[in-house]
Design a protein around this motif. Sequence first.
Motif, PDB file in Angstrom:
ATOM      1  N   PHE A 190      35.238  25.028 -37.207  1.00 12.95           N
ATOM      2  CA  PHE A 190      35.610  23.898 -36.355  1.00 12.95           C
ATOM      3  C   PHE A 190      34.419  23.380 -35.550  1.00 12.95           C
ATOM      4  N   SER A 191      33.345  24.134 -35.506  1.00 16.15           N
ATOM      5  CA  SER A 191      32.164  23.736 -34.743  1.00 16.15           C
ATOM      6  C   SER A 191      31.379  22.649 -35.461  1.00 16.15           C
ATOM      7  N   ASP A 192      30.924  21.653 -34.704  1.00 15.79           N
ATOM      8  CA  ASP A 192      30.074  20.615 -35.283  1.00 15.79           C
ATOM      9  C   ASP A 192      28.622  21.069 -35.385  1.00 15.79           C
ATOM     10  N   ASP A 193      28.290  22.171 -34.698  1.00 15.35           N
ATOM     11  CA  ASP A 193      26.901  22.603 -34.613  1.00 15.35           C
ATOM     12  C   ASP A 193      26.561  23.782 -35.508  1.00 15.35           C
ATOM     13  N   ASP A 194      27.564  24.535 -35.926  1.00 13.16           N
ATOM     14  CA  ASP A 194      27.305  25.721 -36.736  1.00 13.16           C
ATOM     15  C   ASP A 194      27.037  25.306 -38.188  1.00 13.16           C
ATOM     16  N   PRO A 195      25.868  25.648 -38.742  1.00 12.02           N
ATOM     17  CA  PRO A 195      25.589  25.263 -40.129  1.00 12.02           C
ATOM     18  C   PRO A 195      26.569  25.881 -41.120  1.00 12.02           C
ATOM     19  N   MET A 196      27.217  26.968 -40.731  1.00 11.66           N
ATOM     20  CA  MET A 196      28.197  27.579 -41.626  1.00 11.66           C
ATOM     21  C   MET A 196      29.458  26.737 -41.757  1.00 11.66           C
ATOM     22  N   ALA A 197      29.697  25.846 -40.790  1.00 14.13           N
ATOM     23  CA  ALA A 197      30.820  24.921 -40.914  1.00 14.13           C
ATOM     24  C   ALA A 197      30.573  23.957 -42.072  1.00 14.13           C
ATOM     25  N   ALA A 198      29.363  23.453 -42.149  1.00 16.50           N
ATOM     26  CA  ALA A 198      29.003  22.569 -43.259  1.00 16.50           C
ATOM     27  C   ALA A 198      29.049  23.323 -44.585  1.00 16.50           C
ATOM     28  N   ASP A 199      28.614  24.578 -44.563  1.00 21.16           N
ATOM     29  CA  ASP A 199      28.651  25.393 -45.782  1.00 21.16           C
ATOM     30  C   ASP A 199      30.089  25.576 -46.256  1.00 21.16           C
ATOM     31  N   ALA A 200      30.994  25.870 -45.318  1.00 15.57           N
ATOM     32  CA  ALA A 200      32.394  26.067 -45.687  1.00 15.57           C
ATOM     33  C   ALA A 200      32.995  24.792 -46.278  1.00 15.57           C
ATOM     34  N   THR A 201      32.713  23.666 -45.651  1.00 18.71           N
ATOM     35  CA  THR A 201      33.235  22.396 -46.164  1.00 18.71           C
ATOM     36  C   THR A 201      32.727  22.134 -47.573  1.00 18.71           C
ATOM     37  N   ASP A 202      31.438  22.355 -47.787  1.00 12.95           N
ATOM     38  CA  ASP A 202      30.846  22.115 -49.095  1.00 12.95           C
ATOM     39  C   ASP A 202      31.458  23.029 -50.155  1.00 12.95           C
ATOM     40  N   ARG A 203      31.676  24.293 -49.812  1.00  6.92           N
ATOM     41  CA  ARG A 203      32.264  25.227 -50.778  1.00  6.92           C
ATOM     42  C   ARG A 203      33.684  24.812 -51.150  1.00  6.92           C
ATOM     43  N   VAL A 204      34.452  24.388 -50.164  1.00 11.85           N
ATOM     44  CA  VAL A 204      35.826  23.968 -50.431  1.00 11.85           C
ATOM     45  C   VAL A 204      35.844  22.742 -51.345  1.00 11.85           C
ATOM     46  N   VAL A 205      34.997  21.776 -51.061  1.00 11.47           N
ATOM     47  CA  VAL A 205      34.968  20.556 -51.881  1.00 11.47           C
ATOM     48  C   VAL A 205      34.564  20.882 -53.313  1.00 11.47           C
ATOM     49  N   ARG A 206      33.548  21.715 -53.474  1.00 13.01           N
ATOM     50  CA  ARG A 206      33.109  22.080 -54.829  1.00 13.01           C
ATOM     51  C   ARG A 206      34.181  22.870 -55.573  1.00 13.01           C
ATOM     52  N   PHE A 207      34.884  23.730 -54.860  1.00 13.42           N
ATOM     53  CA  PHE A 207      35.962  24.498 -55.480  1.00 13.42           C
ATOM     54  C   PHE A 207      37.038  23.572 -56.033  1.00 13.42           C
ATOM     55  N   PHE A 208      37.492  22.625 -55.231  1.00 14.04           N
ATOM     56  CA  PHE A 208      38.552  21.732 -55.704  1.00 14.04           C
ATOM     57  C   PHE A 208      38.048  20.786 -56.788  1.00 14.04           C
ATOM     58  N   ARG A 209      36.814  20.374 -56.693  1.00 13.16           N
ATOM     59  CA  ARG A 209      36.277  19.535 -57.772  1.00 13.16           C
ATOM     60  C   ARG A 209      36.304  20.291 -59.096  1.00 13.16           C
ATOM     61  N   THR A 210      35.893  21.540 -59.067  1.00 13.19           N
ATOM     62  CA  THR A 210      35.882  22.352 -60.287  1.00 13.19           C
ATOM     63  C   THR A 210      37.284  22.583 -60.824  1.00 13.19           C
ATOM     64  N   ARG A 211      38.212  22.919 -59.941  1.00 13.43           N
ATOM     65  CA  ARG A 211      39.542  23.324 -60.374  1.00 13.43           C
ATOM     66  C   ARG A 211      40.491  22.156 -60.646  1.00 13.43           C
ATOM     67  N   LEU A 212      40.294  21.034 -59.965  1.00 13.81           N
ATOM     68  CA  LEU A 212      41.218  19.911 -60.100  1.00 13.81           C
ATOM     69  C   LEU A 212      40.658  18.749 -60.891  1.00 13.81           C
ATOM     70  N   GLN A 213      39.359  18.510 -60.791  1.00 15.11           N
ATOM     71  CA  GLN A 213      38.775  17.345 -61.449  1.00 15.11           C
ATOM     72  C   GLN A 213      38.115  17.691 -62.775  1.00 15.11           C
ATOM     73  N   ALA A 214      37.388  18.812 -62.813  1.00 13.05           N
ATOM     74  CA  ALA A 214      36.591  19.123 -64.000  1.00 13.05           C
ATOM     75  C   ALA A 214      37.448  19.239 -65.247  1.00 13.05           C
ATOM     76  N   ALA A 215      38.691  19.710 -65.068  1.00 11.05           N
ATOM     77  CA  ALA A 215      39.560  19.905 -66.222  1.00 11.05           C
ATOM     78  C   ALA A 215      39.906  18.595 -66.913  1.00 11.05           C
ATOM     79  N   ARG A 216      39.812  17.501 -66.183  1.00  9.47           N
ATOM     80  CA  ARG A 216      40.186  16.197 -66.782  1.00  9.47           C
ATOM     81  C   ARG A 216      38.971  15.366 -67.161  1.00  9.47           C
ATOM     82  N   GLU A 217      37.769  15.847 -66.836  1.00 10.04           N
ATOM     83  CA  GLU A 217      36.563  15.065 -67.131  1.00 10.04           C
ATOM     84  C   GLU A 217      36.014  15.384 -68.522  1.00 10.04           C
TER      85      GLU A 217
END
Length: 217
Positions: A190-217
Amino acid sequence: MTRYAAAGAGKRPGVLILHGARGVELRRRAYERYADALASAGTDAYLVRYYSPADDRALATITTREQRVAYQTERFDRWFERVSSAATAILAQPESSGRVGLLGFSLGGYVAAGTAARDNRFAALAVLYGGMPDNAASRVRRLPPLLELHGDADQNVPLARGEALVKLARAVGAPADQVIYPGRAHGFDFSDDDPMAADATDRVVRFFRTRLQAARE
């Protein structure tokens, strides 16, 4: 629900975002960071308010952790139903690709895990510092691919709860990965300053892209 739509035409997957125990508004900025990132990556995001007005009123009167846990345990099945109903509405939209995922935070992670175990329409599950409700764990026979993120200094939801969810997912044959953030407490992302917040967001987005989008591409 609040919808955060991906740009462009065509069919696309959706991710339902489930808030923590304090509801949507207190942490809206953090939830919207995930929603905006998912939309920018081509996935529609939906911030789901699974609390009813009666839940809001009841939780406002609770003063102890024991009371809160008892209330949540009694309400889990109803919350699972609410989230599944939201998925039904999303899947009926003309822009839906037919693939949906769940992203849950803390209590929302428990709701997401329990819903995904009961509803096989969900193709991916991401849980941040959550677990599987105790009263649902023995009934789990399936789970979709799972990503669990957890700080090892979490005093609200111990790391062991996330580890148990990952172990359960693997036991029923689901691919499951866990990322542990050293020294991070509950809600570290939830922190705007912790670099691990950005890391978590990036991991979540990549996970869903792989699992939800890649299968149809």
